[in-house]
Design a protein around this motif. Sequence first.
Motif, mmCIF file in Angstrom:
data_model
loop_
_atom_site.group_PDB
_atom_site.id
_atom_site.type_symbol
_atom_site.label_atom_id
_atom_site.label_comp_id
_atom_site.label_asym_id
_atom_site.label_seq_id
_atom_site.Cartn_x
_atom_site.Cartn_y
_atom_site.Cartn_z
ATOM 1 N N GLU A 1 1.499 7.375 6.052
ATOM 2 C CA GLU A 1 0.885 6.850 7.156
ATOM 3 C C GLU A 1 0.394 7.560 8.037
ATOM 4 O O GLU A 1 0.392 8.867 8.107
ATOM 5 C CB GLU A 1 2.085 6.076 8.079
ATOM 6 N N HIS B 1 1.373 -5.183 20.077
ATOM 7 C CA HIS B 1 2.577 -5.073 19.383
ATOM 8 C C HIS B 1 3.243 -6.435 19.499
ATOM 9 O O HIS B 1 3.175 -7.300 20.419
ATOM 10 C CB HIS B 1 3.384 -3.931 19.813
ATOM 11 N N VAL C 1 -5.467 -3.276 7.002
ATOM 12 C CA VAL C 1 -6.358 -1.951 7.774
ATOM 13 C C VAL C 1 -6.889 -1.578 6.374
ATOM 14 O O VAL C 1 -6.280 -1.168 5.497
ATOM 15 C CB VAL C 1 -5.258 -1.122 8.216
ATOM 16 N N GLU D 1 -2.289 6.966 12.189
ATOM 17 C CA GLU D 1 -2.604 6.071 13.252
ATOM 18 C C GLU D 1 -3.773 5.624 12.848
ATOM 19 O O GLU D 1 -4.794 6.219 12.251
ATOM 20 C CB GLU D 1 -2.724 7.083 14.563
ATOM 21 N N ILE D 2 -4.283 4.311 13.479
ATOM 22 C CA ILE D 2 -5.614 3.610 13.292
ATOM 23 C C ILE D 2 -6.446 4.743 13.805
ATOM 24 O O ILE D 2 -6.436 4.876 15.184
ATOM 25 C CB ILE D 2 -5.457 2.290 13.561
ATOM 26 N N ASN E 1 0.142 -3.386 8.096
ATOM 27 C CA ASN E 1 -0.156 -1.795 7.816
ATOM 28 C C ASN E 1 -0.210 -1.715 6.440
ATOM 29 O O ASN E 1 0.999 -1.650 5.841
ATOM 30 C CB ASN E 1 1.158 -1.140 8.438
ATOM 31 N N SER E 2 -1.317 -1.526 5.895
ATOM 32 C CA SER E 2 -1.800 -1.526 4.588
ATOM 33 C C SER E 2 -0.848 -0.461 3.745
ATOM 34 O O SER E 2 -0.402 -0.507 2.945
ATOM 35 C CB SER E 2 -3.279 -1.473 4.094
ATOM 36 N N ARG E 3 -0.859 0.886 4.605
ATOM 37 C CA ARG E 3 -0.401 2.099 4.089
ATOM 38 C C ARG E 3 1.236 1.905 3.815
ATOM 39 O O ARG E 3 1.869 2.218 2.850
ATOM 40 C CB ARG E 3 -0.637 3.267 5.085
ATOM 41 N N ARG E 4 1.790 1.356 4.985
ATOM 42 C CA ARG E 4 3.154 1.262 4.564
ATOM 43 C C ARG E 4 3.469 -0.089 3.772
ATOM 44 O O ARG E 4 4.358 0.272 2.762
ATOM 45 C CB ARG E 4 3.693 0.642 6.209
ATOM 46 N N ARG E 5 2.649 -1.080 3.519
ATOM 47 C CA ARG E 5 2.798 -2.121 2.700
ATOM 48 C C ARG E 5 2.658 -1.572 1.061
ATOM 49 O O ARG E 5 3.376 -2.033 0.063
ATOM 50 C CB ARG E 5 2.099 -3.135 2.888
ATOM 51 N N TYR F 1 6.132 -3.478 8.355
ATOM 52 C CA TYR F 1 4.587 -3.306 7.946
ATOM 53 C C TYR F 1 3.877 -4.235 8.622
ATOM 54 O O TYR F 1 2.579 -4.090 8.300
ATOM 55 C CB TYR F 1 4.690 -3.612 6.514
ATOM 56 N N LEU G 1 1.728 -4.318 12.045
ATOM 57 C CA LEU G 1 1.390 -3.553 13.259
ATOM 58 C C LEU G 1 1.696 -4.347 14.496
ATOM 59 O O LEU G 1 1.795 -3.655 15.656
ATOM 60 C CB LEU G 1 -0.153 -2.878 12.854
#
Length: 157
Positions: A67, A35, A89, A69-70, A58-62, A42, A44
Amino acid sequence: MAGTHQLVVFTLDDQQFSLKLSSVQRIVRAVEVTHVPEAPDYVLGVINVEGKIIPVVNSRRRLGLPEREIELNDLFIIVQEGGMGLALVADEVKPVMELPETEFVTSSEVLPGSGFVQGVAKVDNGMILSLQIDKALSAEDRSRVYSTQVEAGGARA
């Protein structure tokens, strides 16, 4: 005569996205992400790839997707963005695909102002959103992330 695009196609849930092959450096299995305080929401954090500290987006958020977890099976697509590395990701990465330029509809024709999405292509198994990697981070966020990356570069875990 229209050219063709060589694409790295990846999935997030059931959606397909692509990046130009020329911008992809490598694909690695997901590893622990460190972190970074005050990074854009966005981002991580960062990972160490062969001694280089690389921000993880964070591809999902972007992309505005739900979302999660990885997971161990996830992958990081390492791309070159403005001379700096960046990791996206992905759930899965498919074999390189070649598509004619004529198969793409630019985002300005379909979704004006979409920024990160460069275009859309219709393929046999659905649609592929082509991403413009230099828009993955805004200029301000790029400055914040990469200045943090330089500061962290001296510290090794």
